[in-house]
Design an enzyme around this catalytic site. Structure first.
Site, PDB file in Angstrom:
ATOM      1  N   LYS A   2       0.717  -1.296  -0.035  1.00 22.63           N
ATOM      2  CA  LYS A   2       0.061   0.126  -0.021  1.00 22.63           C
ATOM      3  C   LYS A   2       0.740   1.438   0.113  1.00 22.63           C
ATOM      4  O   LYS A   2       2.007   1.199   0.186  1.00 22.63           O
ATOM      5  CB  LYS A   2      -0.963  -0.058   1.265  1.00 22.63           C
ATOM      6  CG  LYS A   2      -0.221  -0.097   2.555  1.00 22.63           C
ATOM      7  CD  LYS A   2      -1.000  -0.620   3.771  1.00 22.63           C
ATOM      8  CE  LYS A   2      -0.002  -0.752   5.011  1.00 22.63           C
ATOM      9  NZ  LYS A   2      -0.668  -1.081   6.012  1.00 22.63           N
ATOM     10  N   ARG A  18     -10.404  -0.671  14.834  1.00 22.80           N
ATOM     11  CA  ARG A  18     -10.125   0.327  13.784  1.00 22.80           C
ATOM     12  C   ARG A  18     -11.035  -0.024  12.605  1.00 22.80           C
ATOM     13  O   ARG A  18     -12.154   0.529  12.625  1.00 22.80           O
ATOM     14  CB  ARG A  18      -8.802   0.073  13.469  1.00 22.80           C
ATOM     15  CG  ARG A  18      -8.298   1.338  12.590  1.00 22.80           C
ATOM     16  CD  ARG A  18      -6.776   1.291  12.476  1.00 22.80           C
ATOM     17  NE  ARG A  18      -6.271  -0.020  11.618  1.00 22.80           N
ATOM     18  CZ  ARG A  18      -5.145  -0.132  11.210  1.00 22.80           C
ATOM     19  NH1 ARG A  18      -4.281   0.616  11.233  1.00 22.80           N
ATOM     20  NH2 ARG A  18      -4.643  -1.084  10.508  1.00 22.80           N
ATOM     21  N   TYR A  74      15.581  30.398   6.960  1.00 26.56           N
ATOM     22  CA  TYR A  74      14.371  30.881   7.545  1.00 26.56           C
ATOM     23  C   TYR A  74      14.509  31.318   9.031  1.00 26.56           C
ATOM     24  O   TYR A  74      14.872  30.227   9.642  1.00 26.56           O
ATOM     25  CB  TYR A  74      13.012  30.066   7.246  1.00 26.56           C
ATOM     26  CG  TYR A  74      12.424  30.163   5.849  1.00 26.56           C
ATOM     27  CD1 TYR A  74      11.870  31.446   5.381  1.00 26.56           C
ATOM     28  CD2 TYR A  74      12.241  28.944   5.277  1.00 26.56           C
ATOM     29  CE1 TYR A  74      11.580  31.547   4.049  1.00 26.56           C
ATOM     30  CE2 TYR A  74      11.615  29.057   3.925  1.00 26.56           C
ATOM     31  CZ  TYR A  74      11.315  30.368   3.309  1.00 26.56           C
ATOM     32  OH  TYR A  74      10.834  30.313   2.187  1.00 26.56           O
ATOM     33  N   MET A 107      10.981  24.107   1.862  1.00 23.34           N
ATOM     34  CA  MET A 107       9.995  23.359   1.112  1.00 23.34           C
ATOM     35  C   MET A 107      10.725  22.302   0.027  1.00 23.34           C
ATOM     36  O   MET A 107      10.696  21.164  -0.274  1.00 23.34           O
ATOM     37  CB  MET A 107       8.996  24.024   0.285  1.00 23.34           C
ATOM     38  CG  MET A 107       7.732  23.199  -0.210  1.00 23.34           C
ATOM     39  SD  MET A 107       6.580  24.421  -1.161  1.00 23.34           S
ATOM     40  CE  MET A 107       5.751  25.222   0.187  1.00 23.34           C
TER      41      MET A 107
HETATM   42  C1  PLP Z   1       0.112  -1.857   6.798  1.00 24.95           C
HETATM   43  C2  PLP Z   1      -0.482  -3.435   7.277  1.00 24.95           C
HETATM   44  C3  PLP Z   1       0.412  -4.533   7.342  1.00 24.95           C
HETATM   45  C4  PLP Z   1       2.075  -4.334   7.300  1.00 24.95           C
HETATM   46  O1  PLP Z   1       2.359  -3.731   8.381  1.00 24.95           O
HETATM   47  P1  PLP Z   1       4.098  -3.474   8.791  1.00 24.95           P
HETATM   48  O2  PLP Z   1       4.078  -2.940  10.329  1.00 24.95           O
HETATM   49  O3  PLP Z   1       4.582  -2.456   7.817  1.00 24.95           O
HETATM   50  O4  PLP Z   1       4.553  -4.822   8.560  1.00 24.95           O
HETATM   51  C5  PLP Z   1      -0.117  -5.540   7.544  1.00 24.95           C
HETATM   52  N1  PLP Z   1      -1.471  -5.715   7.573  1.00 24.95           N
HETATM   53  C6  PLP Z   1      -2.233  -4.832   7.707  1.00 24.95           C
HETATM   54  C7  PLP Z   1      -3.721  -4.856   7.853  1.00 24.95           C
HETATM   55  C8  PLP Z   1      -1.745  -3.502   7.520  1.00 24.95           C
HETATM   56  O5  PLP Z   1      -2.750  -2.736   7.312  1.00 24.95           O
END
Ligand code: PLP
Length: 351
Positions: free
Chosen positions: A38, A131, A251, A299
Site C-alpha cells: 500500500k 479500527r 528561514y 520546502m
Molecule cells: C500496513 C499493514 C500491514 C503491514 O504492516 P508492517 O508493520 O508494515 O509490517 C499488515 N497488515 C495490515 C492490515 C496493514 O494495514
C-alpha cells in the site's frame, strides 16, 4: 518531450528488497509470506516492488485502496491482490471486473458483497485494534453464510511492543476464527505484520503480511539483524557560498555560523518528504565526510555546512543520511512516515 532530470534521487536496491522478503518468509515458518505494498509500496514505487517480489515467489499483495489495486493488477494474477480498506458500493462492479479481492470489514460490507453476487472475498476481524473489522459483538450465525473466505484476518495493535494485548488478540482471533470456520469455507488465516512475525510461530497462521521490514525498516529491534537497507537518498548541490562567522542561515536564522563557513544548498526539502524535523539535526555524506544540516529545512531546499569537505563542488551529489533507524531516532519521526512521505519529485532508480 524529454523528461527534465530531477536533482533528487532514490537509489533502490532490488536485491535487498528480495533478500528482506525471503528473510521474512523464512521467519514466517510454514506460513506463506505476503507483502504489504500500500501507499505506493511504502513510497518506493508499488509497481517495481510488486514485480520484484512476485518474481521472488510472493503470491499475496495487500493494498489499502481499490485504486492502488488497479495500479498493479496487470502485474500479478489479480486475485493475489487484497484491498484492505474494503470497497464502497460504487466500486463493487469495478472490483469484480478487475478481479481483485476486497477485505470485507463490516456487516454492511458483507451484506453488500452478498447482494452483488457473493463468492470469494477476504474478511477482517477486529480483535482489539478497534479500527477496521468485524467486532466480536457483530457476529451472528448467518453473517458469513454463503461467503467463500480466502483469508480470514486480523491486525495487531501492539506488535512492536511486548504487551499483554498481543496474546489477548491472538486468543480472540483463535476463538473467533475457529467459530467462523466451523460454518463457512475459510481457506487461510492471517494475523501477523512484520513485527507480529517476530512474536513467534503461534502468530503465523497460514499467511503473514510484512510491510516495513521489506523496505528496510525494523519495527522491532530483533528485525534489524535480518533486514538490509533498501533506500538510499541523494541530492544535488545547487550552490556553494562562503559565509562569515555570525551569518544566519535559512528561514528565521535558526542557525548562526560560529566560524567562517562554507555552506552548500541542495535541492531537497520537506515537500519531498525530507521533513522539517531534520532542521539543524540531519546530515549528508560526501566522500565519507559528514556534512551537518544547518538551519531550517525549507520546502524545496536544505543547507549543509560543507566546510569539512574541500572537494565538494556545485553539481555534485551528496548522500542524504536516511538510514531509517538512525533517521527516525534523530527526528522523532516513525520509520513508516519517513518512507511513505517520499514524494513524487524523486527519480527512483532500481539497482
Ligand atoms: C500496513 C499493514 C500491514 C503491514 O504492516 P508492517 O508493520 O508494515 O509490517 C499488515 N497488515 C495490515 C492490515 C496493514 O494495514
Amino acid at each position: 518531450m524529454q523528461h527534465a532530470s530531477s536533482p533528487n534521487r532514490l537509489i533502490l536496491d532490488g536485491e535487498a528488497l528480495v533478500h528482506n522478503w525471503r528473510a521474512m518468509a523464512r521467519l514466517s515458518g510454514s506460513a506463506a509470506a505476503g507483502a504489504a505494498v500500500k501507499a505506493n509500496g511504502y513510497g518506493l514505487g508499488a509497481r517495481d516492488v510488486v514485480a520484484r517480489l512476485s518474481g521472488a515467489g510472493c503470491k499475496n499483495f495487500f493494498v489499502a485502496h481499490l485504486a492502488e489495486a488497479a495500479e498493479i493488477a496487470d502485474l500479478v494474477p489479480p486475485d493475489q491482490i487484497a484491498v484492505l480498506n474494503g470497497i464502497s458500493e460504487g466500486d463493487v462492479v469495478l472490483a469484480r471486473a478487475i478481479g481483485v479481492i476486497p477485505v470485507l470489514n463490516s456487516p454492511a460490507q458483507i451484506a453488500m458483497w452478498k447482494a452483488s453476487g457473493g463468492g470469494r472475498c477476504h474478511v477482517m476481524l477486529d480483535t482489539g485494534i478497534n479500527r477496521l473489522g468485524v467486532g466480536p459483538d457483530q457476529i451472528d450465525a448467518a453473517l458469513f453464510d454463503g461467503l467463500e473466505i480466502g483469508i480470514l484476518m486480523s491486525h495487531l495493535a501492539f506488535s512492536d511492543e511486548n504487551h499483554p494485548e498481543n496474546a489477548a488478540q491472538l486468543c480472540l482471533f483463535e476463538n473467533m476464527s475457529r467459530g467462523i470456520s466451523a460454518s463457512v469455507s475459510v481457506q487461510r488465516r492471517s494475523l501477523a505484520n512484520s513485527a507480529g512475525i517476530m512474536l513467534g510461530s503461534g502468530y503465523h497462521f497460514d499467511v503473514t503480511r510484512p510491510g516495513i521490514s521489506l523496505y528496510g525498516g525494523a519495527s522491532r529491534p530483533e528485525l534489524q539483524q535480518h533486514i538490509k537497507t533498501v533506500v538510499r537518498m541523494q541530492s544535488q548541490i545547487l550552490q556553494i557560498r562562503y559565509h562569515k562567522a555570525g551569518s544566519m542561515i535559512g528561514y528565521n536564522g535558526t542557525y548562526i555560523c560560529t566560524n567562517d563557513s562554507r555552506v552548500a544548498t541542495c535541492a531537497i526539502g520537506y515537500a519531498d518528504g525530507y521533513r522539517r524535523a531534520f532542521s539543524n539535526a540531519g546530515s549528508a555524506t560526501f566522500e565519507n565526510v559528514s556534512l551537518p544540516v544547518i538551519g531550517r529545512v525549507s520546502m524545496d531546499l536544505v543547507t549543509l555546512d560543507v566546510t569539512a569537505s574541500a572537494n565538494l563542488q556545485e553539481g555534485d551529489w551528496v548522500d542524504i543520511d536516511y538510514s531509517l533507524i538512525a533517521a527516525s531516532a534523530q527526528s522523532g519521526i516513525p520509520q513508516y512516515e519517513l518512507l511513505t512521505g517520499l514524494g513524487s519529485r524523486f527519480d527512483r532508480s532500481w539497482q
